[in-house]
Design an enzyme around this catalytic site. Structure first.
Site, mmCIF file in Angstrom:
data_model
loop_
_atom_site.group_PDB
_atom_site.id
_atom_site.type_symbol
_atom_site.label_atom_id
_atom_site.label_comp_id
_atom_site.label_asym_id
_atom_site.label_seq_id
_atom_site.Cartn_x
_atom_site.Cartn_y
_atom_site.Cartn_z
ATOM 1 N N ASP A 30 0.749 -0.762 0.285
ATOM 2 C CA ASP A 30 0.177 -0.198 0.135
ATOM 3 C C ASP A 30 0.647 1.399 0.165
ATOM 4 O O ASP A 30 1.680 1.201 1.258
ATOM 5 C CB ASP A 30 -1.006 0.082 1.581
ATOM 6 C CG ASP A 30 -2.113 0.763 1.323
ATOM 7 O OD1 ASP A 30 -3.731 0.351 1.348
ATOM 8 O OD2 ASP A 30 -2.102 2.365 1.033
ATOM 9 N N ASN A 86 -12.789 -2.991 2.754
ATOM 10 C CA ASN A 86 -14.102 -1.863 2.893
ATOM 11 C C ASN A 86 -15.183 -2.007 1.466
ATOM 12 O O ASN A 86 -14.855 -1.607 0.219
ATOM 13 C CB ASN A 86 -13.305 -0.193 2.901
ATOM 14 C CG ASN A 86 -12.538 -0.640 4.095
ATOM 15 O OD1 ASN A 86 -13.028 -1.205 4.493
ATOM 16 N ND2 ASN A 86 -11.211 0.478 4.106
ATOM 17 N N GLN A 93 -14.131 2.978 1.694
ATOM 18 C CA GLN A 93 -13.882 2.907 -0.004
ATOM 19 C C GLN A 93 -13.263 3.674 -0.714
ATOM 20 O O GLN A 93 -14.288 4.350 -0.475
ATOM 21 C CB GLN A 93 -14.934 1.348 -0.287
ATOM 22 C CG GLN A 93 -14.851 1.577 -1.606
ATOM 23 C CD GLN A 93 -14.908 0.261 -2.059
ATOM 24 O OE1 GLN A 93 -16.112 0.387 -2.012
ATOM 25 N NE2 GLN A 93 -14.532 -0.268 -3.765
ATOM 26 N N HIS A 99 -10.516 -4.805 -2.996
ATOM 27 C CA HIS A 99 -9.367 -4.829 -2.477
ATOM 28 C C HIS A 99 -9.541 -6.046 -0.860
ATOM 29 O O HIS A 99 -10.533 -5.107 -0.354
ATOM 30 C CB HIS A 99 -8.587 -3.846 -2.717
ATOM 31 C CG HIS A 99 -9.023 -2.679 -2.175
ATOM 32 N ND1 HIS A 99 -9.728 -1.915 -2.859
ATOM 33 C CD2 HIS A 99 -9.116 -1.934 -0.965
ATOM 34 C CE1 HIS A 99 -10.429 -0.968 -2.314
ATOM 35 N NE2 HIS A 99 -9.440 -0.863 -1.101
ATOM 36 N N HIS A 101 -7.259 -5.063 2.754
ATOM 37 C CA HIS A 101 -6.045 -4.757 3.065
ATOM 38 C C HIS A 101 -5.065 -5.997 4.192
ATOM 39 O O HIS A 101 -5.843 -6.839 4.894
ATOM 40 C CB HIS A 101 -6.905 -3.555 3.913
ATOM 41 C CG HIS A 101 -7.234 -2.502 3.169
ATOM 42 N ND1 HIS A 101 -6.081 -1.306 3.098
ATOM 43 C CD2 HIS A 101 -8.307 -2.052 3.041
ATOM 44 C CE1 HIS A 101 -7.193 -0.514 2.679
ATOM 45 N NE2 HIS A 101 -8.057 -0.651 2.558
HETATM 46 P P1 AMP Z 1 -9.647 2.153 0.470
HETATM 47 O O1 AMP Z 1 -10.056 3.420 1.897
HETATM 48 O O2 AMP Z 1 -10.172 0.758 1.139
HETATM 49 O O3 AMP Z 1 -10.613 1.715 -0.407
HETATM 50 O O4 AMP Z 1 -8.569 0.963 1.072
HETATM 51 C C1 AMP Z 1 -7.382 2.359 -0.437
HETATM 52 C C2 AMP Z 1 -6.064 2.170 0.269
HETATM 53 O O5 AMP Z 1 -5.298 2.068 -1.335
HETATM 54 C C3 AMP Z 1 -5.829 2.968 0.740
HETATM 55 O O6 AMP Z 1 -4.903 2.830 1.565
HETATM 56 C C4 AMP Z 1 -4.561 3.579 0.696
HETATM 57 O O7 AMP Z 1 -3.399 4.167 0.622
HETATM 58 C C5 AMP Z 1 -4.104 3.133 -1.220
HETATM 59 N N1 AMP Z 1 -4.226 3.403 -2.849
HETATM 60 C C6 AMP Z 1 -4.877 3.598 -3.210
HETATM 61 N N2 AMP Z 1 -3.845 4.659 -4.485
HETATM 62 C C7 AMP Z 1 -3.145 3.024 -4.100
HETATM 63 C C8 AMP Z 1 -1.443 3.020 -5.631
HETATM 64 N N3 AMP Z 1 -1.542 3.706 -6.701
HETATM 65 N N4 AMP Z 1 -0.515 2.539 -5.245
HETATM 66 C C9 AMP Z 1 -1.111 1.767 -3.804
HETATM 67 N N5 AMP Z 1 -2.156 1.656 -2.894
HETATM 68 C C10 AMP Z 1 -2.442 2.308 -3.244
#
Ligand code: AMP
Ligand code: ZN
Length: 133
Positions: A30, A86, A93, A99, A101
């Site tokens: 992440d 999420n 989300q 995805h 975590h």
């Molecule tokens: P969510 O809030 O569950 O949708 O989580 C999205 C996650 O994706 C967050 O923890 C971000 O830090 C991560 N994220 C967003 N863009 C990228 C990216 N390009 N590469 C890696 N992680 C990302």
């Protein structure tokens, strides 16, 4: 899904720090980690959230989460592990491609995956049992 960033990352069109890959999933670090080693399981096919995910792929994602938890715990020496997923803006989300975590936890790391416990009243319990059972 032409515009989906996680589709592009999962399928290798945009580079990402990959710690595991197979035919159906990519696991990446992440970019905004909650803790050291925070990673994301991304399916290579697009589904916005758990509601859209085929049952079989959800099962495989969970099995992969277990495998990664074991592997990451051994490699990082973390003290605990959160698996978080999420669905929808209201649930936090921000990227609308399913995805999971993988969050290694360390004693006193200060990261938060918690809530303030409420109280389950008799009335609410009965109402929920009627709706959900
Ligand atoms: P969510 O809030 O569950 O949708 O989580 C999205 C996650 O994706 C967050 O923890 C971000 O830090 C991560 N994220 C967003 N863009 C990228 C990216 N390009 N590469 C890696 N992680 C990302
Ligand atoms: Zn996608």
């Amino acid at each position: 899904m032409g515009d989906c960033i996680f589709c592009k990352i999962a399928n290798g069109e945009i580079p990402a720090a990959t710690i595991y890959e197979d035919e159906e999933f990519r696991v990446i670090l992440d970019l905004g980690p909650a803790t050291r080693g925070h990673a994301l399981i991304l399916p290579k096919t697009h589904a916005a959230n758990i509601y859209e995910m085929p049952d079989e792929l959800v099962g495989k994602a969970m099995i992969l989460a277990k495998k990664m938890a074991v592997r990451m715990t051994q490699a990082l020496g973390c003290d605990g592990f959160n698996v978080v997923q999420n669905n929808g803006e209201a649930a936090g989300q921000t990227v609308f491609h399913f995805h999971m975590h993988l969050i290694p936890r360390y004693e006193k790391d200060g990261a938060m995956v918690s809530w303030k416990p409420g109280k389950l009243t008799d009335e609410t319990r009965e109402e929920l049992l009627e709706k959900l059972k």
